[in-house]
Scaffold this motif. Structure first.
Motif, PDB file in Angstrom:
ATOM      1  N   ARG A   1       0.892  -1.212   0.051  1.00  0.00           N
ATOM      2  CA  ARG A   1       0.048  -0.056  -0.102  1.00  0.00           C
ATOM      3  C   ARG A   1       0.849   1.229  -0.103  1.00  0.00           C
ATOM      4  NH1 ARG A   1      -4.520  -1.400   4.636  1.00  0.00           N
ATOM      5  NH2 ARG A   1      -5.456  -3.171   3.597  1.00  0.00           N
TER       6      ARG A   1
ATOM      7  N   CYS B   1       2.454   1.687  -3.651  1.00  0.00           N
ATOM      8  CA  CYS B   1       1.454   2.296  -4.418  1.00  0.00           C
ATOM      9  C   CYS B   1       0.898   3.620  -4.126  1.00  0.00           C
ATOM     10  CB  CYS B   1       0.026   1.368  -4.408  1.00  0.00           C
ATOM     11  SG  CYS B   1       0.258  -0.245  -5.142  1.00  0.00           S
ATOM     12  N   THR B   2       1.074   4.043  -2.893  1.00  0.00           N
ATOM     13  CA  THR B   2       0.784   5.551  -2.558  1.00  0.00           C
ATOM     14  C   THR B   2       1.884   6.183  -3.139  1.00  0.00           C
ATOM     15  OG1 THR B   2      -0.646   4.649  -0.491  1.00  0.00           O
ATOM     16  CG2 THR B   2       0.333   7.072  -0.717  1.00  0.00           C
TER      17      THR B   2
ATOM     18  N   LEU C   1       2.019   9.477  -5.676  1.00  0.00           N
ATOM     19  CA  LEU C   1       2.600  10.767  -5.414  1.00  0.00           C
ATOM     20  C   LEU C   1       3.677  11.301  -5.931  1.00  0.00           C
ATOM     21  CD1 LEU C   1       2.375  10.387  -1.380  1.00  0.00           C
ATOM     22  CD2 LEU C   1       0.716  11.804  -2.773  1.00  0.00           C
TER      23      LEU C   1
ATOM     24  N   SER D   1       6.651  10.757  -1.617  1.00  0.00           N
ATOM     25  CA  SER D   1       6.838   9.390  -2.147  1.00  0.00           C
ATOM     26  C   SER D   1       8.207   8.830  -2.208  1.00  0.00           C
ATOM     27  CB  SER D   1       6.782   9.719  -3.694  1.00  0.00           C
ATOM     28  OG  SER D   1       7.764  10.346  -4.472  1.00  0.00           O
TER      29      SER D   1
END
Length: 200
Positions: A4, A7-8, A12, A179
């Protein structure tokens, strides 16, 4: 959880690059800095200055060292290694990108605090995301993990906003910093596979 965060992080990163390379979005990148500078108040100025001091390399490395020593005392050496490599690695990546991209900071007239180096990515935001990601993964099975995750997210969001408010970074710098922290720590976690470390 690490997937997760990855992916985040990539989401970003894509957004920050879209903002940085699009003339339309780049305009709004600057507008946010300008808008925040026009609505400064003493209390927020003091908070932004405090966050600027808490996010410097010396403080982050010192706190990380204490954390590593605490883990070593509990004989969780792999976890101490994970924390140390996470903080050192994110710092190296961030400064190399600053040197390579060399994006100028917002105009000095907007600066509320002293700043060093180039603008992209925000090192303060990288450190905040790094510590937040470390806390989320290390304490992922802790009985108070909900509170720990909430506090970690609150910390990194406030740090990022404070850098834009202080006029030393664009929002896209902050997004890129987050990120990098998310991606690096998650990939390191998957590589080292600490397993059940951090359980309570």
């Amino acid at each position: 959880m690490p997937y997760r965060l990855i992916c985040t992080g990539f989401g970003l990163l894509i957004l920050s690059e879209l903002i940085r390379h699009s003339s339309t979005f780049y305009h709004w990148d600057f507008v946010v800095v300008k808008w925040m500078s026009h609505y400064r108040i003493p209390l927020l100025n003091a908070l932004a200055t405090l966050f600027s001091q808490l996010g410097v390399m010396f403080f982050i490395f010192f706190m990380s060292l204490l954390w590593c020593l605490q883990q070593a005392r509990q004989k969780k050496y792999a976890l101490a290694l994970f924390i140390s490599l996470g903080v050192i690695g994110s710092s190296v990546i961030g400064w190399l990108l600053k040197w390579w991209i060399a994006r100028p900071r917002p105009q000095e007239m907007y600066h509320l605090v002293n700043s060093y180096g180039d603008s992209f990515p925000s090192i303060h935001s990288i450190y905040a995301a790094t510590l937040a990601s470390l806390a989320i993964l290390v304490f992922r099975q802790h009985r108070y993990r909900t509170y720990i995750i909430g506090l970690a997210i609150f910390w990194l969001v406030l740090m990022g906003i404070s850098r834009v408010y202080a006029g030393v970074h664009y929002p896209s710098d902050v997004l890129a910093g987050w990120s990098i922290g998310f991606i690096w720590i998650s990939l390191l976690w998957l590589w080292l596979r600490p397993g059940s470390l951090g359980k309570k």
